[in-house]
Scaffold this motif. Sequence first.
Motif, mmCIF file in Angstrom:
data_model
loop_
_atom_site.group_PDB
_atom_site.id
_atom_site.type_symbol
_atom_site.label_atom_id
_atom_site.label_comp_id
_atom_site.label_asym_id
_atom_site.label_seq_id
_atom_site.Cartn_x
_atom_site.Cartn_y
_atom_site.Cartn_z
ATOM 1 N N LEU B 131 34.445 15.225 -4.645
ATOM 2 C CA LEU B 131 33.306 14.320 -4.431
ATOM 3 C C LEU B 131 32.016 15.100 -4.205
ATOM 4 C CD1 LEU B 131 35.086 11.663 -2.210
ATOM 5 C CD2 LEU B 131 34.209 11.287 -4.516
ATOM 6 N N ILE B 134 30.704 16.061 -7.541
ATOM 7 C CA ILE B 134 30.123 14.883 -8.191
ATOM 8 C C ILE B 134 28.770 14.554 -7.567
ATOM 9 C CG2 ILE B 134 30.410 12.392 -8.553
ATOM 10 C CD1 ILE B 134 33.504 12.994 -8.633
ATOM 11 N N ALA B 137 26.195 16.836 -8.845
ATOM 12 C CA ALA B 137 25.851 16.516 -10.240
ATOM 13 C C ALA B 137 24.995 15.259 -10.326
ATOM 14 C CB ALA B 137 27.131 16.349 -11.052
ATOM 15 N N MET B 138 25.152 14.335 -9.358
ATOM 16 C CA MET B 138 24.395 13.087 -9.385
ATOM 17 C C MET B 138 23.050 13.195 -8.672
ATOM 18 S SD MET B 138 27.338 10.248 -8.759
ATOM 19 C CE MET B 138 26.742 8.885 -9.744
#
Lengths: 78, 185
Positions: B131, B134, B137-138
């Motif tokens: 997570l 992620i 990356a977000m």
Amino acid sequence: MSPEQIAQVVDAKGLSCPMPIVKTAQAIKGLASGQLLEVLATDPGSVKDFTAWAKTTGNPIVEQSVEGSVYRFVLRKK
Amino acid sequence: MTVVAEPDIPAVPATEPAAAAAPEAEAKPRDILIICYSGELEKTWATMILATTGAAMGAKVRIFLTFWGLQTFVKDQKRITGDNVMQKMMSFMQRPGISQRKLSKMNFLGMGPWMMRKLAKQYNVASPKELLEIAQAMGVEFMPCQMTMDMFGLKREDMIDGLGEPVGAATVISLLQEGDAPLFI
């Protein structure tokens, strides 16, 4: 040219919160306005979650169905 | 005697019409500020789930990493951190890194976390480390606390890549005053 064609499918079957929503958000980024995204999920919480996600992000759910344990959402990129 | 109070009454509702008109404007999701204070596995998990979901819902998410929460963002392969004996002992007693988190309850010398990870895998729940990748990356922003870095003797090279500039409490308060939705975890 047909606007009702699904542009992309996100297979989130078997994934738990928050991955179906996260994968959907990542996928919809790559679409153009008006294109359709189909999401398949097995997380029962996703029914409420996708409604909330659509409301907050402004990408509406245009179709919603359940087949066995698979929830299907079709979202239109705003 | 009651007459004295009356002239003040109309002054209060006078501001209401302006305030009522505002919510009709295009609703932009509020920025979210997570104050990541705790270092336990379950709380790290909560932070990462809410951060990735916030980003997925289109909100700008910032995480202020402080006290035990900062230890989570030391590189996993770092065993001992700090300059002096006490700082080194602290990192020895509680190993830093996102893959080394312990449970606040039912830790049982690591058996609890082991079972949690096993169950998470079985039920396809993404790990805090997955997570975290992620979230980065977000575009989730990570703000390490300068004071905690100093106190624990942590250097920029001890920390994972992709963290923002170290900041202090004033940055946190300023974001809250600007209207960020706060989460203290």
